[in-house]
Write a protein that holds these residues in place. Structure first.
Motif, PDB file in Angstrom:
ATOM      1  N   HIS A 104       0.459  -7.413   5.253  1.00  7.16           N
ATOM      2  CA  HIS A 104       0.423  -6.061   4.681  1.00  7.16           C
ATOM      3  C   HIS A 104       1.803  -5.415   4.790  1.00  7.16           C
ATOM      4  O   HIS A 104       2.404  -5.421   5.854  1.00  7.16           O
ATOM      5  CB  HIS A 104      -0.620  -5.223   5.447  1.00  7.16           C
TER       6      HIS A 104
ATOM      7  N   PRO B 171       3.329  -1.817   4.146  1.00  9.94           N
ATOM      8  CA  PRO B 171       3.100  -0.431   3.729  1.00  9.94           C
ATOM      9  C   PRO B 171       4.377   0.217   3.197  1.00  9.94           C
ATOM     10  O   PRO B 171       5.472  -0.084   3.672  1.00  9.94           O
ATOM     11  CB  PRO B 171       2.662   0.275   5.024  1.00  9.94           C
TER      12      PRO B 171
ATOM     13  N   SER C 189       0.865  -1.170   0.000  1.00 10.13           N
ATOM     14  CA  SER C 189       0.000   0.000   0.000  1.00 10.13           C
ATOM     15  C   SER C 189       0.900   1.217   0.000  1.00 10.13           C
ATOM     16  O   SER C 189       2.082   1.119   0.292  1.00 10.13           O
ATOM     17  CB  SER C 189      -0.901   0.025   1.225  1.00 10.13           C
ATOM     18  N   SER C 190       0.318   2.378  -0.307  1.00 12.73           N
ATOM     19  CA  SER C 190       1.126   3.598  -0.282  1.00 12.73           C
ATOM     20  C   SER C 190       1.200   4.174   1.125  1.00 12.73           C
ATOM     21  O   SER C 190       1.784   5.214   1.329  1.00 12.73           O
ATOM     22  CB  SER C 190       0.557   4.613  -1.271  1.00 12.73           C
TER      23      SER C 190
ATOM     24  N   ALA D 118      -9.620  -3.017   8.446  1.00 13.73           N
ATOM     25  CA  ALA D 118      -8.191  -2.753   8.266  1.00 13.73           C
ATOM     26  C   ALA D 118      -7.475  -2.643   9.609  1.00 13.73           C
ATOM     27  O   ALA D 118      -6.252  -2.593   9.656  1.00 13.73           O
ATOM     28  CB  ALA D 118      -8.002  -1.472   7.461  1.00 13.73           C
TER      29      ALA D 118
ATOM     30  N   THR E 135      -5.174   2.795  -1.330  1.00 15.97           N
ATOM     31  CA  THR E 135      -4.496   1.594  -1.831  1.00 15.97           C
ATOM     32  C   THR E 135      -4.527   0.490  -0.775  1.00 15.97           C
ATOM     33  O   THR E 135      -4.591  -0.689  -1.111  1.00 15.97           O
ATOM     34  CB  THR E 135      -3.037   1.920  -2.168  1.00 15.97           C
ATOM     35  N   HIS E 136      -4.488   0.876   0.490  1.00 11.65           N
ATOM     36  CA  HIS E 136      -4.542  -0.082   1.588  1.00 11.65           C
ATOM     37  C   HIS E 136      -5.966  -0.627   1.729  1.00 11.65           C
ATOM     38  O   HIS E 136      -6.187  -1.839   1.756  1.00 11.65           O
ATOM     39  CB  HIS E 136      -4.083   0.621   2.878  1.00 11.65           C
TER      40      HIS E 136
ATOM     41  N   PRO F 204      -0.434   3.295   5.574  1.00 10.38           N
ATOM     42  CA  PRO F 204      -1.595   2.802   6.310  1.00 10.38           C
ATOM     43  C   PRO F 204      -2.761   3.789   6.222  1.00 10.38           C
ATOM     44  O   PRO F 204      -2.567   4.982   6.409  1.00 10.38           O
ATOM     45  CB  PRO F 204      -1.077   2.680   7.754  1.00 10.38           C
TER      46      PRO F 204
ATOM     47  N   THR G 155      -7.356  -3.251  -0.899  1.00  6.26           N
ATOM     48  CA  THR G 155      -6.919  -4.636  -0.726  1.00  6.26           C
ATOM     49  C   THR G 155      -7.557  -5.258   0.507  1.00  6.26           C
ATOM     50  O   THR G 155      -7.933  -6.435   0.494  1.00  6.26           O
ATOM     51  CB  THR G 155      -5.385  -4.692  -0.628  1.00  6.26           C
ATOM     52  N   VAL G 156      -7.696  -4.446   1.560  1.00  8.97           N
ATOM     53  CA  VAL G 156      -8.369  -4.942   2.764  1.00  8.97           C
ATOM     54  C   VAL G 156      -9.804  -5.343   2.426  1.00  8.97           C
ATOM     55  O   VAL G 156     -10.279  -6.423   2.806  1.00  8.97           O
ATOM     56  CB  VAL G 156      -8.336  -3.876   3.883  1.00  8.97           C
TER      57      VAL G 156
END
Lengths: 318, 497, 149
Positions: free
Chosen positions: A181, A183, A155-156, A316, A162-163, A158, A166-167
């Motif tokens: 994950h 980050p 991800s870019s 998340a 982008t995070h 937390p 996917t979550v």
């Protein structure tokens, strides 16, 4: 000019600035669009591209300023405390306006704003590296279940979109606890790790497809994408609401308490600017998916999103 | 790439193209030389002007401002001991002592030539091997990055003039300052003490400007003399004679290689390169005893390396569409505006444009020398201002520069606080470059270490078993630390024998 | 002469600050363990800080170094004026904050001729505002009185 006339003219200026703005006179001075990120980023360029068309539609001057920090919350926090004159507007994204206030202690919330209009919105997608044997979301799920703890998603940062994308995918499929994950600080390093194969999954908008060799797995929208008709929607692969739709959107916000007629005028001008030929071709060049909502519709959408994103934030673990 | 040069030249050698290159380089040098306005701010300032331009000139303008500002930062570093940007912090170490003994012009001469050579070679590397180098850079994962940053941190030892312990204290303060704010892995707030503004941490540039520029102002205000003299005597750049280069070429080449190599790796940057190169020169230069007292070799090392980074940073940017730093990210975004999608197919889809960018970059670096001389000539009268005026001017410009970094009012207070902190620390002989190194490298060190531990499931030993590059870098780092100890021990033994 | 020199006091304060920060990292509820704990890296850094700061204090105690006496009044005025300027700049605008700061700082630094002092403290801020706000449309903070400065 002698001192007396100077003071007199300053006093006139002061009262004219303090007096409530009347819609028929609005705008009497330049309108400031605040970008909550650094100059030169994607959001910054979009707003800078938008400003001249908004100025034309408003019949006044519009200038852009940047205030970055805290994933956009510093600017939003500063604007929330400003006088609601309509001369200072913020361009907030979904994360700045609906996600950050729910995960961080920031000096603004759902009721700090008078939404003006939405400008852009794109559904997010989940991607994997091309050529790693995973072609569909079912295969991804099977691979993760076969080897828990082996796969990594990037991800870019937390709490970034982008995070959360996917979550939403792996929580919806029930395998979030079997994947790790990783980050990164921004999309650039994450994409590099994707290209190197360090991470296997990444969530972003469709535009990512042009930046590298990726396989799209699922789209978080109510309908399939025109450009990728083979990619199923989240609902189709069994991801239940409210995790099934995620949009990266952005729009103009004014501090709460801005006079209604000023909001109406800004909202209308914003619509005209989005519809203008110049901005449409700008959007085509930059592959921005435009999505205009007027003040009323945007207000309803914003509130629904604010509530809807709570579930995914919990998933998340933020 | 080479065979496209004639077509590319058609894009550069137009009236618009040449105008953009000349003015852009000049503007970049001026902006970089102003204390407080670094490369990022300079590029952001120019950005709105590129919106109305066509593709090639727009990118060339940004590149010219970028390369010019990296070089320009050395002017203020040498003349007023104030690096405009973190990457010229190492330049102060030898540049300012030279200026103090009245050799400001010569110091700028060395730095100008070194910058030009660093930039030119990186342009050539870019033209010849960008795609291959980019592929190589992909081998650099979090674990390799961790080892490289560890090596970078050992530079604290070599830039701690006077007292190693004080250098280490300054370094650990810098590392800590880099920890404040949101945790990079979990997003939780650390050391913010309930201050919402601190969630994004201390801004690096605000701290750098504070501890160097503002503390310099305070130190001069605290000095005995009235501030009515001018700061340094300077009337223009003096180029060093060719004979003076004897014995320095090898060091120059090494620094250029370090700059290029580090520039290619995303997320490390020019400051790291300049410091590593400086440390290496201090270890191997024949004139190492004079380092920190105004030794041209030190200037050459840091300036050639930080300019070589400019080309290196373009490698992943252009070949993979992955920006290496904030500035190349701005360039990519500008490309998007002009209908070019940055990405893995950028080079294959737009070969002529990329060739024009690369060769334009070569021309820009050629122009650093004449433009630098012109700007220095113009700046000379300013430096004859009496010290008091100069100090006030520095504070005003620093405030403007820090404000423009991200328009965040809190950063201004951070700069003020850092200035006072820097003043107190410098009064007790603590060197400031280690603090900057700690703060520049700390965040990357932390995230790469923790990413590595996530990948290896918490095993630190696994960092070095499966990663040969990381192992080599770690051994180098240990060597860099052990070397001064070994030489010291040997010197003591031979002394007593 | 007392045993408290400026250098020793600074060294001691640095050690104490490091220890206070290090103690902060314990006993707080943070998610995650090991690499997942937000305090994992700061604890390493702060332990190192405390260790080297202690060494530094010992070194300072073993040798007595007396530095030069600063012009305390002058440096305090400049430091305070700078802080007030930096604080005020985003509230009352760059121009209104910069003019009094420049005037005070110039006079404190020993420049007393009224014409050049007035010219610089008015002219430089005005030029900067004209350049950034109007020529480059890259606005510095403006005053609440009027939008154009």
């Amino acid at each position: 000019m002698n001192i007396k006339t100077l003071i007199a003219s300053l006093a006139v200026l002061a009262t004219s600035a303090a007096a409530p703005a009347l819609a028929q006179d609005f705008p009497e001075r330049p309108v400031n669009l605040v970008v909550p990120f650094n100059a030169g980023g994607g959001t910054d360029l979009l707003v800078r591209g938008f400003a001249p068309y908004l100025a034309e539609a408003l019949g006044g001057d519009v200038f852009v300023s940047n205030m970055a920090g805290g994933s956009g919350t510093v600017a939003a926090g500063a604007l929330a405390g400003q006088r609601p004159t309509g001369y200072q507007l913020g361009y907030w994204s979904v994360t700045v306006s609906t996600i950050q206030p729910q995960i961080k202690d920031v000096p603004y919330g759902i009721d700090s704003w008078e939404p003006i209009c939405s400008v852009a919105a794109s559904p997010t997608m989940l991607f994997t590296n091309a050529g790693n044997g995973i072609e569909t979301i079912e295969q991804a799920k099977a691979a993760i279940e076969a080897e828990p703890g082996k796969y990594l998603f990037g991800s870019s940062g937390p709490g970034a979109m982008t995070h959360l994308t996917t979550v939403a995918a792996f929580e919806g499929l029930g395998v979030l606890d079997k994947i790790k994950h990783l980050p990164f600080q921004g999309s650039g390093p994450a994409l590099q790790a994707m290209a190197a194969g360090t991470i296997q999954f990444f969530g972003d908008t469709e535009i990512l497809m042009q930046r590298g060799d990726f396989t799209p797995l699922v789209i978080f929208s109510d309908a399939r994408s025109e450009n990728f008709p083979d990619v199923p929607t989240a609902t189709e692969v069994g991801i239940a609401a409210p995790l099934n739709e995620l949009y990266l959107w952005g729009g103009l916000f004014a501090p709460a308490g801005t006079p209604d007629d000023v909001v109406a005028k800004l909202s209308e001008a914003c619509g005209a600017a989005v519809a203008s030929e110049g901005f449409q071709s700008f959007a085509a060049d930059t592959q921005t998916v435009l999505n205009y909502r007027d003040a009323e519709a945007f207000d309803a959408f914003f509130r629904a999103q604010y509530e809807g994103n709570t579930a995914i934030i919990e998933a998340a673990g933020l | 790439m080479i065979e496209l040069l004639p077509q590319a030249a058609g894009l550069i050698f137009t009236l618009e193209g040449l105008l953009v290159l000349v003015l852009g380089t000049m503007l970049g040098i001026i902006l970089g030389a102003l204390p407080g306005i670094g490369s990022t701010v300079a590029v952001a300032m120019i950005l709105p002007f590129t919106l109305g331009m066509s593709q090639a000139p727009a990118i060339l303008l940004l590149l010219a401002v970028y390369a010019g500002s990296v070089y320009g930062g050395s002017i203020s570093a040498i003349l007023i001991n104030t690096p405009g940007t973190p990457q010229s912090a190492a330049t102060c170490l030898d540049g300012y002592p030279m200026a103090q003994r009245g050799e400001a012009g010569l110091a700028l001469g060395w730095s100008t030539i070194a910058s030009t050579i660093g930039g030119l070679t990186s342009a050539v590397v870019l033209l010849l091997a960008a795609p291959q180098l980019a592929a190589l850079a992909l081998n650099f994962g979090p674990i390799e990055t961790f080892a490289l940053i560890l090596l970078g941190l050992t530079c604290i030892v070599s830039v701690s003039e006077g007292s190693l312990i004080k250098g280490l204290v300054a370094g650990s303060i810098g590392l800590f300052l880099g920890c404040v704010g949101g945790d990079p892995i979990t997003g939780e707030a650390r050391f913010t003490f309930g201050q919402f503004q601190l969630i994004s941490g201390f801004n690096l540039l605000a701290v750098v400007i504070g501890v160097f520029a503002l503390s310099e102002v305070l130190i001069r205000a605290a000095a005995k003399e009235e501030g009515t003299q001018s700061l340094v005597s300077f009337s223009g750049i003096v180029l060093p004679p060719l004979s003076a280069w004897r014995g320095r070429i090898k060091g120059l080449m090494k620094s250029v290689a370090i700059g290029n190599g580090i520039g290619i790796l995303p997320g490390t940057g020019a400051a790291t390169a300049a410091f590593i190169s400086y440390a290496e020169a201090q270890r191997s230069s024949p004139n190492r005893a004079k380092f920190g007292k105004g030794e041209p070799d030190g200037l050459i090392a840091s300036e050639s390396a930080n300019n070589a980074v400019t080309g290196g940073a373009l490698v992943p940017t252009m070949a993979l569409g992955i920006p290496g730093d904030a500035i190349t990210a701005v360039m990519l975004a500008t490309l998007t505006l002009h209908g070019v999608t940055p990405g893995i197919r950028l080079m294959t889809d737009n070969p002529v444009l990329i060739a024009a960018i690369f060769s334009g970059f070569f021309v820009i670096n050629l122009m650093l020398l004449p433009m630098g001389m012109l700007v220095a000539k113009g700046a000379a009268p300013l430096l004859r201002l009496r010290e008091g005026y100069m100090l006030v001017l520095i504070v005003l410009l620093c405030a403007v520069g820090v404000y423009f970094v991200r328009g965040n009012p809190f950063d201004l207070l951070v700069m003020g606080g850092a200035g006072i902190l820097g003043f107190v620390l410098r009064r007790q002989g603590m060197p400031m470059p280690p603090l900057v190194i700690g703060m520049v490298l700390g965040p990357t060190l932390e995230i790469s270490l923790r990413q590595g531990l996530i990948i290896t499931d918490g095993s630190f030993a696994a960092f070095f078993t499966g990663h040969p590059i990381a192992l080599v870098l770690a051994i180098l780092a240990v060597g860099m630390l052990a070397l001064p100890l070994i030489t010291a021990l040997r010197a003591r033994r031979s002394g007593t024998a | 002469m007392s045993i408290l020199t400026e250098r020793r006091v600074t060294s001691l304060v640095l050690l104490l600050v490091g220890m206070a920060l290090l103690s902060q990292t314990f006993g707080q509820a943070y998610s995650g363990l090991g690499a997942f704990s937000p305090m994992f890296f700061p604890q390493i850094v702060l332990s190192f800080w405390v260790a080297v700061a202690a060494l530094d204090l010992v070194a300072e105690l073993r040798q007595r170094v007396v530095g030069t006496r600063p012009q305390l009044l002058r440096v305090t005025v400049i430091a305070l004026a700078s802080l007030v300027f930096l604080l005020a700049m985003t509230r009352i605008g760059f121009f209104l904050a910069a003019v009094p700061f420049s005037a005070v700082a110039l006079v404190t630094l020993g420049l007393r001729r009224p014409v050049p002092v007035a010219a610089v403290s008015l002219g430089v801020p005005a030029a900067l505002v004209a350049l950034f706000n109007h020529l480059l449309t890259l606005p510095l903070p403006t005053s609440p009185v009027a939008w154009w400065f």
